[in-house]
Motif scaffolding. Structure first.
Motif, PDB file in Angstrom:
ATOM      1  N   SER A 270       0.820  -1.213   0.000  1.00  0.00           N
ATOM      2  CA  SER A 270       0.000   0.000   0.000  1.00  0.00           C
ATOM      3  C   SER A 270       0.853   1.261   0.000  1.00  0.00           C
ATOM      4  N   LEU A 271       2.176   1.110   0.113  1.00  0.00           N
ATOM      5  CA  LEU A 271       3.076   2.257   0.138  1.00  0.00           C
ATOM      6  C   LEU A 271       3.976   2.356  -1.081  1.00  0.00           C
ATOM      7  N   VAL A 272       4.430   1.215  -1.629  1.00  0.00           N
ATOM      8  CA  VAL A 272       5.506   1.275  -2.625  1.00  0.00           C
ATOM      9  C   VAL A 272       5.132   0.718  -3.988  1.00  0.00           C
ATOM     10  N   SER A 273       3.974   0.100  -4.139  1.00  0.00           N
ATOM     11  CA  SER A 273       3.589  -0.407  -5.460  1.00  0.00           C
ATOM     12  C   SER A 273       3.321   0.756  -6.411  1.00  0.00           C
ATOM     13  N   GLY A 274       3.249   0.456  -7.700  1.00  0.00           N
ATOM     14  CA  GLY A 274       2.960   1.502  -8.675  1.00  0.00           C
ATOM     15  C   GLY A 274       1.666   2.241  -8.390  1.00  0.00           C
ATOM     16  N   PRO A 275       0.543   1.529  -8.182  1.00  0.00           N
ATOM     17  CA  PRO A 275      -0.708   2.226  -7.864  1.00  0.00           C
ATOM     18  C   PRO A 275      -0.625   3.044  -6.576  1.00  0.00           C
ATOM     19  N   ALA A 276       0.152   2.562  -5.578  1.00  0.00           N
ATOM     20  CA  ALA A 276       0.274   3.301  -4.321  1.00  0.00           C
ATOM     21  C   ALA A 276       0.997   4.625  -4.529  1.00  0.00           C
ATOM     22  N   ILE A 277       2.085   4.589  -5.294  1.00  0.00           N
ATOM     23  CA  ILE A 277       2.809   5.827  -5.569  1.00  0.00           C
ATOM     24  C   ILE A 277       1.935   6.767  -6.402  1.00  0.00           C
ATOM     25  N   ALA A 278       1.177   6.201  -7.336  1.00  0.00           N
ATOM     26  CA  ALA A 278       0.274   7.026  -8.150  1.00  0.00           C
ATOM     27  C   ALA A 278      -0.764   7.725  -7.280  1.00  0.00           C
ATOM     28  N   ARG A 279      -1.300   7.013  -6.283  1.00  0.00           N
ATOM     29  CA  ARG A 279      -2.284   7.630  -5.377  1.00  0.00           C
ATOM     30  C   ARG A 279      -1.645   8.760  -4.570  1.00  0.00           C
ATOM     31  N   ALA A 280      -0.421   8.523  -4.103  1.00  0.00           N
ATOM     32  CA  ALA A 280       0.270   9.556  -3.322  1.00  0.00           C
ATOM     33  C   ALA A 280       0.521  10.804  -4.172  1.00  0.00           C
ATOM     34  N   LEU A 281       0.893  10.608  -5.431  1.00  0.00           N
ATOM     35  CA  LEU A 281       1.139  11.746  -6.318  1.00  0.00           C
ATOM     36  C   LEU A 281      -0.161  12.490  -6.617  1.00  0.00           C
ATOM     37  N   THR A 282      -1.236  11.744  -6.848  1.00  0.00           N
ATOM     38  CA  THR A 282      -2.528  12.366  -7.119  1.00  0.00           C
ATOM     39  C   THR A 282      -2.971  13.219  -5.940  1.00  0.00           C
ATOM     40  N   ALA A 283      -2.765  12.673  -4.713  1.00  0.00           N
ATOM     41  CA  ALA A 283      -3.127  13.429  -3.508  1.00  0.00           C
ATOM     42  C   ALA A 283      -2.313  14.706  -3.381  1.00  0.00           C
ATOM     43  N   ALA A 284      -1.111  14.703  -3.971  1.00  0.00           N
ATOM     44  CA  ALA A 284      -0.247  15.891  -3.930  1.00  0.00           C
ATOM     45  C   ALA A 284      -0.497  16.824  -5.110  1.00  0.00           C
ATOM     46  N   GLY A 285      -1.528  16.517  -5.891  1.00  0.00           N
ATOM     47  CA  GLY A 285      -1.874  17.387  -7.003  1.00  0.00           C
ATOM     48  C   GLY A 285      -1.199  17.046  -8.315  1.00  0.00           C
ATOM     49  N   ILE A 286      -0.605  15.841  -8.407  1.00  0.00           N
ATOM     50  CA  ILE A 286       0.047  15.396  -9.645  1.00  0.00           C
ATOM     51  C   ILE A 286      -0.699  14.150 -10.120  1.00  0.00           C
ATOM     52  N   PRO A 287      -1.635  14.299 -11.036  1.00  0.00           N
ATOM     53  CA  PRO A 287      -2.491  13.173 -11.423  1.00  0.00           C
ATOM     54  C   PRO A 287      -1.712  11.982 -11.975  1.00  0.00           C
ATOM     55  N   ALA A 288      -2.017  10.797 -11.438  1.00  0.00           N
ATOM     56  CA  ALA A 288      -1.408   9.544 -11.900  1.00  0.00           C
ATOM     57  C   ALA A 288      -2.315   8.393 -11.483  1.00  0.00           C
ATOM     58  N   GLU A 289      -2.334   7.325 -12.282  1.00  0.00           N
ATOM     59  CA  GLU A 289      -3.179   6.178 -11.972  1.00  0.00           C
ATOM     60  C   GLU A 289      -2.416   4.866 -11.950  1.00  0.00           C
ATOM     61  N   THR A 290      -1.468   4.692 -12.843  1.00  0.00           N
ATOM     62  CA  THR A 290      -0.825   3.396 -13.020  1.00  0.00           C
ATOM     63  C   THR A 290       0.683   3.479 -12.808  1.00  0.00           C
ATOM     64  N   SER A 291       1.317   2.302 -12.802  1.00  0.00           N
ATOM     65  CA  SER A 291       2.776   2.243 -12.721  1.00  0.00           C
ATOM     66  C   SER A 291       3.415   2.952 -13.904  1.00  0.00           C
ATOM     67  N   ASP A 292       2.819   2.785 -15.090  1.00  0.00           N
ATOM     68  CA  ASP A 292       3.360   3.450 -16.280  1.00  0.00           C
ATOM     69  C   ASP A 292       3.300   4.965 -16.135  1.00  0.00           C
ATOM     70  N   ASP A 293       2.233   5.461 -15.510  1.00  0.00           N
ATOM     71  CA  ASP A 293       2.136   6.908 -15.269  1.00  0.00           C
ATOM     72  C   ASP A 293       3.277   7.382 -14.373  1.00  0.00           C
ATOM     73  N   VAL A 294       3.570   6.600 -13.341  1.00  0.00           N
ATOM     74  CA  VAL A 294       4.646   6.965 -12.412  1.00  0.00           C
ATOM     75  C   VAL A 294       5.984   6.999 -13.144  1.00  0.00           C
ATOM     76  N   VAL A 295       6.231   5.989 -13.984  1.00  0.00           N
ATOM     77  CA  VAL A 295       7.485   5.940 -14.749  1.00  0.00           C
ATOM     78  C   VAL A 295       7.596   7.161 -15.660  1.00  0.00           C
ATOM     79  N   THR A 296       6.508   7.505 -16.333  1.00  0.00           N
ATOM     80  CA  THR A 296       6.512   8.665 -17.226  1.00  0.00           C
ATOM     81  C   THR A 296       6.791   9.955 -16.461  1.00  0.00           C
ATOM     82  N   LEU A 297       6.134  10.123 -15.311  1.00  0.00           N
ATOM     83  CA  LEU A 297       6.349  11.328 -14.503  1.00  0.00           C
ATOM     84  C   LEU A 297       7.774  11.387 -13.963  1.00  0.00           C
ATOM     85  N   ALA A 298       8.330  10.223 -13.619  1.00  0.00           N
ATOM     86  CA  ALA A 298       9.699  10.209 -13.085  1.00  0.00           C
ATOM     87  C   ALA A 298      10.691  10.763 -14.091  1.00  0.00           C
TER      88      ALA A 298
END
Length: 402
Positions: A270-298
């Motif tokens: 719930s903390l380190v998976s792709g969807p978990a990081i995406a949720r944390a980013l979304t909560a911070a105002g950076i929209p993301a849903e999937t692991s691929d989204d996280v990779v792209t944003l990185a």
């Protein structure tokens, strides 16, 4: 059946002959050609025994001549080599959103493969029908005969009861619980079918392809879920029923330098998976849903994204540090889709692991990114079948040589 007959006097003799042949094959599988005299010196077997066992292996096509050795006077002795192309394995690697089907030889080398995006949540019939169709096409195109196929290896992204090959309550695989994967595949390929968790096979594939000399390796997959494949003493460790390495639901311990994620410690997944990081980013105002989204944003270099990934690495490192103290691996390999986010994830892991593990456990520890690529899981699936079929300690030697 690799041999029509086995010329021995009793079942006990059959077992001994098969065990001897498997032992010789295990030695030759390192790829180094040897003379009969060298094999006799290594094993302690009589030269007459070596000769008869080599004849059996040659009849099966598992060994072949490798030219002559240097002569010390007289006729130069002939050398024998392992022939990995004598048989073929079908390897199927299924992830949450991808699938790879491949053919491999007995060294685990991929000779043909095909991959595609898929949804494991579509259920076993849809996914396995695609895999079997592709496997059939690859096998026919290879020109191989049915008797040359020694087995099918399958990896799935969920817990597997290894003795039966049945998935057990896989959280991201609706419709797969207790589904008879081996039975379904044997309707098309009537050979042994082995099934395992995908991260176990990624560990085998990584070791085979990149780190063959590492006998203590921990492979950590960070993607839609989180899991670990454990190789200890050169062997994949599955535990009593096959659930070893399930890190996703381990509680993450908080230290003085680790920010709290709630009133209680949170599950690692719930903390380190792709969807978990995406949720944390979304909560911070950076929209993301999937692991691929996280990779792209990185890849944008956004500091907030980099900090979120670094923190995920620290949280993962808090659990990995315990694994290091318990298992003392010499190599930790981080794979899965989240391994593509760059150095921040690894930096966070290293930061905590080297801080919280004992100095002796980290003295020669390497933490690195996976290098086996898209076919790593397929290579591992092939090696699972090969080890069962060829390793003398696997208990299947007699079936190979009768």
């Amino acid at each position: 059946m690799w041999f029509n007959t086995l010329m021995t006097d009793s079942p006990r003799d059959s077992v001994l002959v098969a065990a001897d042949a498997a032992e010789l094959l295990a030695i030759l599988r390192d790829g180094i050609p040897r003379t009969r005299a060298q094999l006799a010196e290594t094993t302690g077997m009589a030269r007459s025994t070596i000769a008869s066992r080599i004849d059996l292996l040659a009849e099966a096509g598992l060994v072949a001549p490798a030219g002559d050795d240097v002569s010390s006077g007289g006729r130069p002795p002939s050398r024998i080599r392992f022939n990995p192309d004598s048989r073929v394995v079908i390897a199927i690697d299924l992830g949450a959103t991808h699938g790879v089907v491949a053919l491999a030889n007995l060294a685990g080398t991929i000779t043909a493969s095909e991959s595609r995006r898929l949804r494991i949540a579509d259920g076993p019939l849809s996914v396995l029908d695609w895999a079997l169709e592709v496997a059939s096409e690859l096998f026919i195109a290879s020109g191989r005969q049915p008797g040359e196929l020694i087995g099918v290896g399958v990896g799935v992204p969920g817990p597997v009861e290894h003795s039966t090959g049945l998935p057990v309550n896989p959280p991201i695989m609706p419709g797969w619980d207790r589904f008879d994967i081996p039975g379904y595949i044997r309707r098309v390929f009537d050979v042994p079918v082995l099934v395992d968790n995908d991260v176990n096979l990624l560990a085998l594939g990584e070791q085979t392809l990149m780190w063959p000399d590492e006998t203590d390796l921990l492979y950590i997959k960070v993607a839609t879920g989180v899991g670990a494949g454990i190789i200890s003493g050169g062997r994949l460790q599955r535990g009593a029923l096959g659930s070893a390495g399930d890190l996703g639901h381990v509680r993450v311990p908080f230290g003085s330098d680790t920010p709290s994620h709630g009133e209680q410690d949170a599950d690692l997944e719930s903390l380190v998976s792709g969807p978990a990081i995406a949720r944390a980013l979304t909560a911070a105002g950076i929209p993301a849903e999937t692991s691929d989204d996280v990779v792209t944003l990185a890849r944008t270099g956004n500091p907030a994204v980099q900090n979120a990934i670094r923190q995920a690495g620290r949280d993962l490192g808090a659990v990995v540090a315990t694994c290091v103290n318990l298992l003392n691996p010499s190599m930790i390999v981080v794979g899965g889709s989240l391994s593509r986010v760059g150095e921040q994830l690894l930096a966070g892991i290293r930061e905590v692991v080297y801080q919280r593990s004992t100095p002796l456990a980290t003295q020669h520890l390497t933490i690195t990114e996976s290098r086996s690529g898209e076919t790593g899981g397929a290579i591992g699936a092939a090696m699972m079948v090969i080890q069962r079929a060829l390793d003398p300690d696997a208990g299947t030697a007699r079936s190979l040589f009768r």
